[in-house]
Motif scaffolding. Structure first.
Motif, PDB file in Angstrom:
ATOM      1  N   GLU A   1       0.833  -1.207   0.000  1.00 26.73           N
ATOM      2  CA  GLU A   1       0.000   0.000   0.000  1.00 26.73           C
ATOM      3  C   GLU A   1       0.864   1.252   0.000  1.00 26.73           C
ATOM      4  O   GLU A   1       0.541   2.253  -0.647  1.00 26.73           O
ATOM      5  CB  GLU A   1      -0.965  -0.019   1.189  1.00 26.73           C
ATOM      6  CG  GLU A   1      -2.092  -1.020   0.938  1.00 26.73           C
ATOM      7  CD  GLU A   1      -3.081  -1.137   2.086  1.00 26.73           C
ATOM      8  OE1 GLU A   1      -2.755  -0.679   3.200  1.00 26.73           O
ATOM      9  OE2 GLU A   1      -4.165  -1.702   1.855  1.00 26.73           O
TER      10      GLU A   1
ATOM     11  N   MET B   1       2.044   1.757  -3.451  1.00 28.92           N
ATOM     12  CA  MET B   1       0.958   2.276  -4.285  1.00 28.92           C
ATOM     13  C   MET B   1       0.789   3.773  -4.082  1.00 28.92           C
ATOM     14  O   MET B   1       0.632   4.539  -5.038  1.00 28.92           O
ATOM     15  CB  MET B   1      -0.354   1.548  -3.959  1.00 28.92           C
ATOM     16  CG  MET B   1      -0.442   0.160  -4.563  1.00 28.92           C
ATOM     17  SD  MET B   1      -1.818  -0.814  -3.879  1.00 28.92           S
ATOM     18  CE  MET B   1      -3.191   0.263  -4.233  1.00 28.92           C
ATOM     19  N   LEU B   2       0.843   4.172  -2.812  1.00 28.21           N
ATOM     20  CA  LEU B   2       0.707   5.593  -2.497  1.00 28.21           C
ATOM     21  C   LEU B   2       1.835   6.388  -3.142  1.00 28.21           C
ATOM     22  O   LEU B   2       1.622   7.416  -3.783  1.00 28.21           O
ATOM     23  CB  LEU B   2       0.751   5.807  -0.991  1.00 28.21           C
ATOM     24  CG  LEU B   2      -0.580   5.847  -0.264  1.00 28.21           C
ATOM     25  CD1 LEU B   2      -0.373   5.884   1.243  1.00 28.21           C
ATOM     26  CD2 LEU B   2      -1.381   7.075  -0.696  1.00 28.21           C
TER      27      LEU B   2
ATOM     28  N   GLY C   1       1.572   6.556  -6.839  1.00 24.46           N
ATOM     29  CA  GLY C   1       0.321   7.063  -7.395  1.00 24.46           C
ATOM     30  C   GLY C   1      -0.412   6.007  -8.212  1.00 24.46           C
ATOM     31  O   GLY C   1      -1.092   6.303  -9.188  1.00 24.46           O
TER      32      GLY C   1
ATOM     33  N   ARG D   1      -3.243   3.646  -9.185  1.00 24.36           N
ATOM     34  CA  ARG D   1      -4.678   3.518  -8.966  1.00 24.36           C
ATOM     35  C   ARG D   1      -5.121   2.113  -9.316  1.00 24.36           C
ATOM     36  O   ARG D   1      -4.771   1.584 -10.361  1.00 24.36           O
ATOM     37  CB  ARG D   1      -5.462   4.455  -9.877  1.00 24.36           C
ATOM     38  CG  ARG D   1      -5.298   5.888  -9.533  1.00 24.36           C
ATOM     39  CD  ARG D   1      -6.236   6.658 -10.417  1.00 24.36           C
ATOM     40  NE  ARG D   1      -5.902   8.060 -10.395  1.00 24.36           N
ATOM     41  CZ  ARG D   1      -6.351   8.920 -11.283  1.00 24.36           C
ATOM     42  NH1 ARG D   1      -7.129   8.496 -12.263  1.00 24.36           N
ATOM     43  NH2 ARG D   1      -6.023  10.177 -11.210  1.00 24.36           N
ATOM     44  N   ARG D   2      -5.921   1.580  -8.447  1.00 20.19           N
ATOM     45  CA  ARG D   2      -6.418   0.235  -8.703  1.00 20.19           C
ATOM     46  C   ARG D   2      -7.184   0.170 -10.020  1.00 20.19           C
ATOM     47  O   ARG D   2      -7.706   1.168 -10.502  1.00 20.19           O
ATOM     48  CB  ARG D   2      -7.366  -0.189  -7.591  1.00 20.19           C
ATOM     49  CG  ARG D   2      -6.652  -0.376  -6.283  1.00 20.19           C
ATOM     50  CD  ARG D   2      -7.656  -0.743  -5.238  1.00 20.19           C
ATOM     51  NE  ARG D   2      -6.966  -0.911  -3.956  1.00 20.19           N
ATOM     52  CZ  ARG D   2      -7.415  -1.698  -3.000  1.00 20.19           C
ATOM     53  NH1 ARG D   2      -8.522  -2.361  -3.151  1.00 20.19           N
ATOM     54  NH2 ARG D   2      -6.752  -1.808  -1.875  1.00 20.19           N
TER      55      ARG D   2
ATOM     56  N   VAL E   1     -10.485   2.161 -11.208  1.00 21.35           N
ATOM     57  CA  VAL E   1     -10.564   3.473 -11.831  1.00 21.35           C
ATOM     58  C   VAL E   1     -10.386   3.364 -13.342  1.00 21.35           C
ATOM     59  O   VAL E   1     -11.156   3.925 -14.132  1.00 21.35           O
ATOM     60  CB  VAL E   1      -9.509   4.424 -11.235  1.00 21.35           C
ATOM     61  CG1 VAL E   1      -9.531   5.752 -11.953  1.00 21.35           C
ATOM     62  CG2 VAL E   1      -9.758   4.611  -9.750  1.00 21.35           C
TER      63      VAL E   1
END
Lengths: 354, 354
Positions: free
Chosen positions: A37, A40-41, A44, A46-47, A50
């Motif tokens: 996580e 991912m942050l 940037g 996005r799962r 989106v």
């Protein structure tokens, strides 16, 4: 475009592990989850949800329309909402809450902006103006609750008939013959057509009569203070009552307080059965409330599923009515004294009351 | 495009009357209001807000980000939310609730879709990962709560220092010298950096010490059950306590129950002061709780205003800290017995405890 591979590299894990986490197909440890996580942050990322939404011109957002100004957002409501949010998340949707009035005016404004794929309607009225608004906007929707004219509308709801029947039977089998319902306040113009209150009161009148019981019903809004006041009225008018059913979550707290304040032992002297409550609220009284447990977790999930099936073009979810189930607490016991044999004086008392 | 004139004709009223209603510039009767709203529904009239939004490419929707899975959505939360929704409505914005986790992951997904003009952040952590997400998305936001590094961020919050100071002074002036705080549970990993709990506990330790009082602090999560359990521990370890301050709304209910269950008279024997509560929750105990009343209505409104000022390019709202104010109930009284004069035995007891 950041890929799953980038995330995996940054987090120092395999692509498969990232996929397990994102698709929830295999458990990953908390530490690994945190690393992924974080990556991912930082990147940037996005799962897929989106990307999919952008491709399909759908937002994958659904709104729960909750009239927060008309209706209290209590512990039970929170259960419906969080369970709906979790159900949405499982199917890669986001659930948001729209605190729009139940007249449909604001709902129409929000729908006009194409922000959501569909709507879950809460606190449904018997003839609900929001239905016409949703139809006009051609927005898919499902009801948690139901209108009188169902007309094939997708809905899930509490099975009020079974709930009330089970509650009355429980008290009856313990020996109670002098029951009273502290109901909703149907004279309040905001609630005169509010499905749960109308249906519970109707069911109670029918069930009590079928058991040959006197029908005592007192209106009461859903606050602790109102519950206390209704209890005073009840004790004044119907001192013979040995068991009180209370429709509303917070009113039930006031009924227990009101009885104790009037010197009643609960349940030794008077039993209290909450008709629709949840464990956290039931724990707020001493002794803890015996209740019919509101099936909020089930209905929040089912209502969301009913909507998502429409959105995905799957087979519709058949309407579901789920009863509240008896959840033992410590406010219901056998009545304080055996019922006196029918005699002239007793009959007179009954007559005076009905 | 349906106009105000069309609505007026359909409703059989003047255009001015429609305008009065829509702009809330003059009162109209309930009957007239109903006629106009019916006409709007039938004609599909959208208020100006939508037209304005379409013209400006703004949605006029703001989201309150509330981590509903991590934090209980209780009565106090409902006050923040409804007051924020009302404040938004006054300025022709819609407020919606996003129940997104407080790690920022889902928030990022929703922001990526351009659905809202700005965000009000609730349940702020001392170092809140959502801030970076909002900045990266260049989305205006205001906090109800605050991070440790404020860095010019727009925020409003409870003035915890003043609240705790006022609460302790009140008890001290009544004669209490044996106080205890039933605090939040900072060992819970979900809450170890949760601003309100950290700040209240810090303030209490400082204030109690400044009054020369022994510092007794017990951790407790925010449920009635936890409040009862914490009370048992407190009575076991610190039977000398004459007044209990309780940080959390629902824990306070359990503290009153727990004391009564242990045979304590509240407040004759032990006083209870809820540090952050609201009237509806305070009414749930018997006797009703004395509390520091959470300024949810003020902060919901101010937080929304802080955001809307940014959106409208107005002067920024300076940071506001609002204390909870003492609201008399019936759980605080003078202590049960005058404090014994300092003697050897007493000192021994104190030493054993600290």
């Amino acid at each position: 475009m950041v890929t799953m591979r980038d995330v995996a590299q940054r987090a120092g894990v395999s692509i498969a592990t990232v996929s397990f986490l994102l698709n929830d197909t295999k458990p990953v440890t908390a530490a690994t989850r945190a690393r992924i996580e974080q990556a991912m942050l930082e990147l940037g990322y996005r799962r897929n949800v989106v990307a999919r939404a952008l491709a399909s011109k759908r937002t994958r957002i659904i709104a729960m329309a909750y009239p927060a100004l008309e209706h209290r957002f209590g512990m039970s409501t929170a259960e419906f909402f969080t369970s709906a949010a979790e159900a949405a998340r499982k199917d890669d949707y986001h659930l948001v809450l729209w605190p729009v009035g139940n007249d449909g005016v604001e709902l129409r404004e929000l729908l006009g902006q194409g922000l959501v794929d569909g709507v879950v309607l809460m606190e449904v009225q018997l003839d609900d103006p929001r239905i016409a608004v949703l139809r006009q906007a051609a927005t898919p929707f499902a009801m948690i609750g139901r209108t009188t004219e169902l007309d094939g509308l997708s809905h899930v709801d509490i099975d009020f008939d079974t709930t009330v029947e089970d509650a009355v039977r429980h008290l009856y089998e313990l020996g109670h013959r002098e029951l009273a319902l502290i109901s909703g306040d149907l004279d309040d113009p905001r609630f005169h057509a509010y499905g749960p209150w109308v249906r519970v009161e109707e069911a109670y009148r029918r069930v009590a009569a079928s058991y040959g019981l006197p029908v005592v019903v007192l209106p009461c809004s859903d606050t602790t203070q109102a519950g206390k006041a209704a209890t005073e009225r009840l004790l004044d008018r119907h001192p013979e009552t040995t068991a009180v059913l209370v429709l509303n979550e917070y009113a039930a707290l006031g009924v227990v307080s009101g009885l104790k304040r009037a010197g009643h032992d609960v349940p030794g002297n008077t039993s209290v059965l909450a008709l629709l409550s949840v464990p956290e609220t039931a724990a707020m009284t001493d002794p803890e409330l015996t209740m019919m447990r509101t099936p909020g977790p089930e209905l929040g999930q089912l209502g969301t599923e009913a909507l998502i099936r429409q959105l995905e073009g799957a087979d519709p979810l058949p309407p579901q009515l789920v009863p509240a189930k008896l959840s033992p607490g410590a406010t219901v016991a056998t009545p304080r004294a055996p019922r006196p044999k029918a005699g002239a004086g007793r009959r007179g008392a009954r007559k005076a009351r009905s």
